[in-house]
Design a protein around this motif. Structure first.
Motif, short mmCIF file in Angstrom:
data_model
loop_
_atom_site.label_atom_id
_atom_site.label_comp_id
_atom_site.label_asym_id
_atom_site.label_seq_id
_atom_site.Cartn_x
_atom_site.Cartn_y
_atom_site.Cartn_z
N TYR A 199 24.26 30.54 22.34
CA TYR A 199 24.14 31.12 23.68
C TYR A 199 25.30 30.70 24.56
CZ TYR A 199 19.26 32.47 23.04
OH TYR A 199 18.10 33.07 22.62
N HIS A 230 27.77 32.43 27.51
CA HIS A 230 27.49 32.23 28.92
C HIS A 230 28.68 31.60 29.65
CE1 HIS A 230 25.02 32.38 32.39
NE2 HIS A 230 25.43 31.16 32.69
N LYS A 242 25.64 42.89 14.58
CA LYS A 242 24.36 42.92 15.29
C LYS A 242 24.16 41.69 16.16
CE LYS A 242 22.21 45.73 11.66
NZ LYS A 242 21.07 45.86 10.71
N ASN A 243 25.24 40.99 16.48
CA ASN A 243 25.11 39.75 17.26
C ASN A 243 24.48 40.03 18.64
OD1 ASN A 243 25.79 37.57 19.16
ND2 ASN A 243 26.85 36.70 17.39
N TYR A 244 23.29 39.49 18.81
CA TYR A 244 22.51 39.79 20.01
C TYR A 244 23.24 39.39 21.29
CZ TYR A 244 18.23 40.80 22.53
OH TYR A 244 17.30 41.36 23.37
N HIS A 245 23.77 38.16 21.29
CA HIS A 245 24.44 37.66 22.50
C HIS A 245 25.64 38.52 22.86
CE1 HIS A 245 21.94 34.36 21.60
NE2 HIS A 245 22.69 33.88 20.63
N SER A 280 24.54 41.89 24.37
CA SER A 280 24.01 41.81 25.75
C SER A 280 25.10 41.34 26.71
CB SER A 280 22.75 40.96 25.85
OG SER A 280 22.86 39.80 25.11
N GLN A 336 26.85 44.45 27.68
CA GLN A 336 26.07 45.23 28.64
C GLN A 336 26.12 44.60 30.02
OE1 GLN A 336 22.46 45.49 26.34
NE2 GLN A 336 23.53 46.80 24.87
N TRP A 337 26.06 43.29 30.05
CA TRP A 337 26.17 42.60 31.34
C TRP A 337 27.52 42.92 31.99
CZ3 TRP A 337 30.07 39.11 32.47
CH2 TRP A 337 30.03 38.65 33.80
N ALA A 382 27.64 46.45 33.40
CA ALA A 382 26.77 46.65 34.57
C ALA A 382 27.25 45.84 35.76
CB ALA A 382 25.34 46.27 34.21
N SER A 405 21.46 47.72 17.22
CA SER A 405 22.12 47.22 18.43
C SER A 405 23.00 48.32 19.03
CB SER A 405 22.99 46.01 18.11
OG SER A 405 22.25 45.04 17.43
N HIS A 444 20.78 50.87 20.69
CA HIS A 444 20.29 50.38 21.97
C HIS A 444 21.39 50.44 23.01
CE1 HIS A 444 19.64 47.33 25.08
NE2 HIS A 444 18.43 47.82 25.07
N PHE A 503 21.42 52.31 26.63
CA PHE A 503 21.80 51.61 27.87
C PHE A 503 22.89 52.38 28.60
CE2 PHE A 503 24.81 48.68 29.86
CZ PHE A 503 24.00 48.02 30.76
#
Lengths: 331, 478
Positions: free
Chosen positions: A111, A115, A145-148, A151, A154-155, A158, A185, A188, A192
């Motif tokens: 994570y 971050h 497919k790395n989730y972090h 997202s 996407q962050w 946005a 992913s 999705h 989005f």
């Protein structure tokens, strides 16, 4: 293991650290399930605890936190303290970002690497964002497919909500979906971008967008019908735009029966047929058709379809299909 | 009960003559799992002794250096191990308990909350792990751990992480995610520090994490602006960041359940989730026979033992949001179809087979899937998943009444606090609803569907902090 560099000189033997007394981890307890740390790690974290306690923020603290992070990228306190030090020293953010490019690549499943990038980008502003999209693309090429990472992308889009950043997204998604049309992913991300994050320039005609998306997802279903990601996208698309499921009945019915022996001569772009390798009937299509029938209040036909799922096509979910029957019957 | 899951024809997941990376890794996994399929003549057994040895080894010999990445998750190592013992029906001796208590208290931060180790920053995740571990080993009184938890500072720590959209950072300068919110809500509920002020807006945040697929994502986006401020908050719902995921879905759903007493009563401001979509997504996460009925965490990903709890366990929360198959199942359907007492929405039997046949490492401990190593995390979540597949705990009106009758008035906000107490502790298991694959020797303890603690441990710690005496159950409950 053979070409591993020798561990660096312990902090306890470095003259430049002689003013700091390392802090032990536990003072009273004899810990259960103790971790068998390496000497190098024990040494570095002892000094980290000491500087956190003294509140020192300096260049050597940046070196120390980097050292700890390289040994354990999940050490969130080291990251946190590093960020505070970067801010306190007014440390050049491009230098920090270059280091992060290396670390995110190395430790892309934690994570904190993502971050920390985010915190830096918030400090730098929009000028960092374009480059970041490119970096993310490069990471997703090795871990699709790395989730972090998804997202984080996407962050970024946005947060800055900048037309220039959004402009390349559909092409990027195409690249990812073409590489693996089962990558959920990527689907999705498409949802989005197209539906959940405002309306882009040139996309104001929403009916046209819905048609475009229907064509896109149907084409992908025709290539590989047993793809839950595409069917879920299709469901989401209809639901979000408040369209009845029956909008696509003719398409769905192509996938609920066994594959016809010969391909049709006429290609109907609204209803692309399954390819020759398709394994039919497709469970997702049968489920879809049952939902269409339920929506049309044709419970008998819906029940027949759910029965076939429960007893033949998708027996692992027998309980669920029976629940659907009971639910439809109880209305 | 007929062995339906074993005898059904084993079709590979269709590839449609269109292989991609997803289908290739899927096929490789199916190939490995085929070698572990249960056979009709040899019922799978839970290797309790090797698992106990594995857990004891972790405690006494310590965690090998590959666990160094868990240095910032030490309370988790303890919670996973202790709760795994609890699920295996093993209690700790007083010395071990005391060592655990002393260790956990050193992880408490002077400013409130717990860190991943001593002198680490406080963080919501280890705070959950530490408090739940203390629920297992702690007790009231001096050196008992429970009264050394600084609840006032804990509350302030929680409030310091609160964001304008109702979410919480997991730690200072850190990310927002539904796991952190689940952890915060569990701790606040157990310790009797949950308030309307603390959770204002949180249910809206959770609802906005539900994706079009039906499961929940890690977080949602509150602003389309580089100037984050309450004035720039996006109207609800806000876009979910990241796809539907098993871990986040469990945390989102359990949070949703814990937030029920705080939902606004007017329908215009009341946040909502799509329950039918959620149920559909949950059931879709169960792998087919070729995947041995294990659970996956995302669409088109591989099955993994840990989702036995994160997804399999989520079914145990559905009753609490009004989804109850028995209430729709019985009267009109033709009798023969409904004789089975198992009214779950997922295949409980198949999940147990996955855990027993693929999840157990021959040398002890449980794992993602063969041929992977066992680890502390997978050991607990496979065992908790096994528990969720064996037992069905539901909110019971008679248990609720017993607790309400025994309730004594202590402190402020009686009505709300009593509701939270009753909602949390009214779960019980109806007799004859357990389904144990492989015989009674494979039976494990039931675990609380929200907290993943045994009911006994939950009752003890909540009874303490709410100042209540827990009444004996009048019917025999496991």
């Amino acid at each position: 293991m053979t070409d591993k560099p020798p561990p660096p000189t312990p902090y306890s033997e470095r003259p430049e650290w002689s003013d700091v007394t390392p802090l032990a981890q536990y003072e009273k307890a004899n810990p259960l399930a103790p971790i068998l740390y390496t000497e190098e790690y024990k040494d570095a974290t002892g000094y980290l605890r000491a500087v956190v306690q003294s509140g020192e923020k300096s260049e050597r603290v940046l070196q120390l936190t980097e050292h700890v992070i390289r040994l354990n990228p999940a050490h969130y306190s080291a990251w946190q303290y590093r960020y505070e030090t970067v801010v306190a020293l007014d440390w050049p953010l491009d230098v920090e970002m270059t280091l992060m490019d290396e670390l995110a690549d190395k430790f892309l499943k934690t994570y904190q690497v993502w971050h920390h990038r985010r915190l830096l980008i918030m400090c730098i502003g929009l000028s960092a964002a374009g480059r970041e999209l490119g970096y993310i693309k490069q990471i997703l090429a090795q871990d699709e497919k790395n989730y972090h990472t998804w997202s984080h992308r996407q962050w970024l889009l946005a947060f800055f909500n900048d037309e220039g950043l959004w402009a390349g997204e559909l092409d990027f998604i195409d690249t990812m979906v073409n590489r693996d049309l089962r990558n959920n992913s990527a689907w999705h991300h498409r949802f989005f971008v197209v539906f959940q994050s405002g309306v882009r320039e040139g996309e104001e005609d929403r009916e046209r967008i819905v048609r475009r998306e229907l064509v896109y997802v149907k084409q992908h279903i025709s290539l590989a019908p047993n793809n839950a990601s595409a069917w879920n996208y299709l469901r989401g698309l209809l639901d979000f735009n408040k369209l009845p499921l029956a909008t696509i009945t003719p398409f769905v019915k192509l996938y609920t029966a066994p594959l016809p022996a010969a391909a049709k001569d006429i290609v109907d772009v609204d209803n692309p047929p399954p390819g020759q390798g398709a394994e039919l009937p497709c469970v997702a299509a049968v489920e879809f058709l049952a939902d269409i029938r339920e929506e049309e209040r044709n419970v008998d036909e819906a029940e027949t379809l759910w029965r076939s799922l429960a007893d033949e096509l998708d027996t692992i979910r027998k309980k669920y299909w029976e629940y659907r029957i009971a639910q439809a019957r109880s209305v | 009960m007929a062995a339906t899951t074993i005898t059904t024809t084993m079709h590979p997941v269709p590839v449609d003559a269109f292989p991609t990376l997803t289908s290739t890794t899927q096929a490789e996994t199916e190939k490995v799992l085929r070698e572990h399929m249960p056979t009709a003549d040899k019922p799978p057994t839970l290797q309790k002794n090797p698992h106990l040895q594995f857990l004891i080894r972790n405690f006494t010999q310590g965690m090998p250096s590959r666990y160094m990445s868990y240095d910032a998750s030490q309370p988790w190592l303890l919670f996973w191990t202790l709760q795994a013992f609890s699920v295996l029906q093993i209690g700790m001796d007083p010395d071990t308990k005391q060592r655990a208590i002393d260790m956990l208290l050193e992880c408490q931060h002077p400013d409130g909350g717990f860190g991943g180790g001593p002198k680490q920053a406080p963080h919501l995740l280890p705070t959950y792990a530490a408090v739940c571990a203390l629920a297992i080993v702690g007790r009231p009184g001096q050196n008992g751990g429970w009264d050394s938890i600084d609840r006032k500072k804990m509350y302030n720590f929680f409030m310091s992480l609160k964001q304008p959209d109702g979410s919480f950072l997991v730690s200072q300068h850190s990310e927002v995610d539904t796991r952190g919110i689940y952890c915060l809500l569990v701790v606040a509920t157990l310790l009797d520090i949950i308030t309307p002020e603390l959770v204002e807006g949180t249910a809206h945040f959770i609802a906005s994490c539900q994706t079009y697929e039906g499961g929940f994502s890690s977080t949602s986006q509150p602003y389309y602006s580089a100037d984050p401020s309450p004035a720039n908050l996006l109207p609800f719902p806000r876009p979910a960041l990241g796809e539907a995921h098993g871990g986040y879905t469990f945390c989102g759903l359990a949070s949703w359940v814990m937030l029920q007493p705080f939902l606004p009563s007017t329908s215009t401001t009341k946040p909502s989730i799509d329950k039918n979509k959620l149920v559909r997504w949950l059931v879709q996460m169960q792998g087919v026979q070729a995947e041995m009925g294990g659970f996956k965490g995302r669409t088109n990903k591989l099955v993994d033992g840990c989702y036995s709890w994160w997804v399999g366990g989520a079914f145990g929360l559905l009753d609490s949001i009004g989804i109850n198959p028995t209430s729709v199942a019985t009267p009109e359907a033709d009798g023969a179809d409904w004789v089975d007492v198992d009214d779950s929405l997922f295949n409980r039997k198949a999940l147990q087979e996955y855990i027993l046949c693929a999840g157990q490492h021959p040398a002890g401990g449980l794992r993602d899937k063969p041929p992977k190593h066992a680890d502390a995390y997978h050991t607990l979540y496979c065992l908790s998943g096994l528990s969720a597949a064996q037992h069905k705990l539901s909110p019971s009106s008679s248990r609720r009444k017993q607790l309400a009758d025994a309730w004594v008035q202590v402190g402020d906000n009686m009505e709300l606090r009593q509701r939270i107490f009753l909602d949390s502790l009214c779960y019980s298991e109806e007799e004859g609803t357990d389904t144990v694959v492989g015989g009674a020797a494979n039976r494990v303890n039931a675990t609380h569907p929200i907290f993943n603690l045994t009911v006994t441990h939950t009752e003890a710690i909540m009874g303490h902090f709410y100042g209540q005496t827990i009444p004996q159950k009048t019917t025999r409950l496991s």
